[in-house]
Design an enzyme around this catalytic site. Structure first.
Site, PDB file in Angstrom:
ATOM      1  N   HIS A 245      32.536 -34.729   1.337  1.00  7.68           N
ATOM      2  CA  HIS A 245      32.333 -35.863   2.929  1.00  7.68           C
ATOM      3  C   HIS A 245      30.305 -34.947   2.237  1.00  7.68           C
ATOM      4  O   HIS A 245      29.697 -36.107   3.071  1.00  7.68           O
ATOM      5  CB  HIS A 245      31.893 -34.173   3.533  1.00  7.68           C
ATOM      6  N   SER A 246      30.220 -34.487   1.214  1.00 10.27           N
ATOM      7  CA  SER A 246      28.811 -35.453   0.604  1.00 10.27           C
ATOM      8  C   SER A 246      28.750 -35.980  -0.247  1.00 10.27           C
ATOM      9  O   SER A 246      28.688 -36.250  -1.717  1.00 10.27           O
ATOM     10  CB  SER A 246      28.254 -33.522   0.583  1.00 10.27           C
TER      11      SER A 246
END
Length: 235
Positions: A17-18
């Site tokens: 997600h990052s």
């Protein structure tokens, strides 16, 4: 005679997600396995936290040099995105989405792929990463009782001992040989093919380790490890 190194290796895709997390994990894995393609896919197309299906599809294709791709992820929705991308591929069997600790799994998979292992073995290495700690061996047999073994006491001449990069270099060195190699430090031992287990020994610089090898290439495995230590693991 050593096994031939294949022209292509299993690739890795790290889905997070990052963007920063994906790139950091990929950077670490590449340090351990410089010949393996490790592609990070992190964040949304707009630069926020999340996953990008299209970017994962593209990364799967780019990471596949002919031997397949192992896909690692950080959270459940990243797994869903990865699985959707694999399902949309022309040949989903070329890709394996693994349930593994992200950092440890990526490192274990990369080092295994560096040695030329096939897709199922690379996937298994990632999945087993959380359990690759050294084990206590108080009742281990004396070296002279291990049948057909070759052993040596090896001094760790580099300053920091078996930290990440030297451990990976040692694991890659024995991976291509027909030999089972165990490294012992104190009352613990580790499979030399597992970079995480070697790191878990916490063997510092200036201290000796014991290397025990069996198999067709046992002597060559011990010789190579001795040579690595003599030149300080290229640190």
């Amino acid at each position: 005679m050593t096994a031939a190194v294949p022209a292509s290796r299993v690739g890795l895709v790290v889905v997070s997600h990052s963007d920063m997390l994906a790139n950091g994990v990929a950077e670490l894995a590449v340090q351990m396995a410089p010949d393996v393609t490790v592609l990070p896919v992190g964040g949304t197309e707009e630069g926020g936290l999340g996953t990008d299906y299209g970017a994962v599809v593209e990364a799967l294709a780019d990471a596949d040099s002919g031997a397949g791709v192992v896909v690692l992820y950080d959270l459940g929705s990243a797994k869903m995105t990865a699985e959707m991308a694999v399902e949309s591929a022309d040949d989903p069997s070329r890709y394996s989405v693994v349930d593994a600790p992200l950092v440890e799994g990526a490192v274990a998979a990369a080092v295994t792929a560096q040695g030329g292992a096939p897709l199922p073995d690379v996937a298994s290495a990632a999945e087993g990463a959380s359990g690759e700690a050294p084990v206590a061996a108080p009742t281990r047999p004396a070296l002279h009782l291990v049948p057909d073994s070759v052993s040596a006491e090896v001094l760790l001449t580099n300053e920091v001992g078996l930290h990440a990069r030297p451990a990976a270099l040692l694991a890659r060195t024995v991976a291509e040989l027909d030999a089972d190699v165990v490294v012992r430090y104190g009352d613990e031992e580790a499979n030399a093919a597992s970079v995480l287990a070697l790191m878990g020994l916490s063997a510092p610089g200036g201290k000796p380790i014991t290397v025990v090898a069996t198999g067709k290439d046992a002597g060559e495995a011990v010789r190579r490890i001795e040579e690595l230590a003599e030149r300080g693991f290229d640190d």
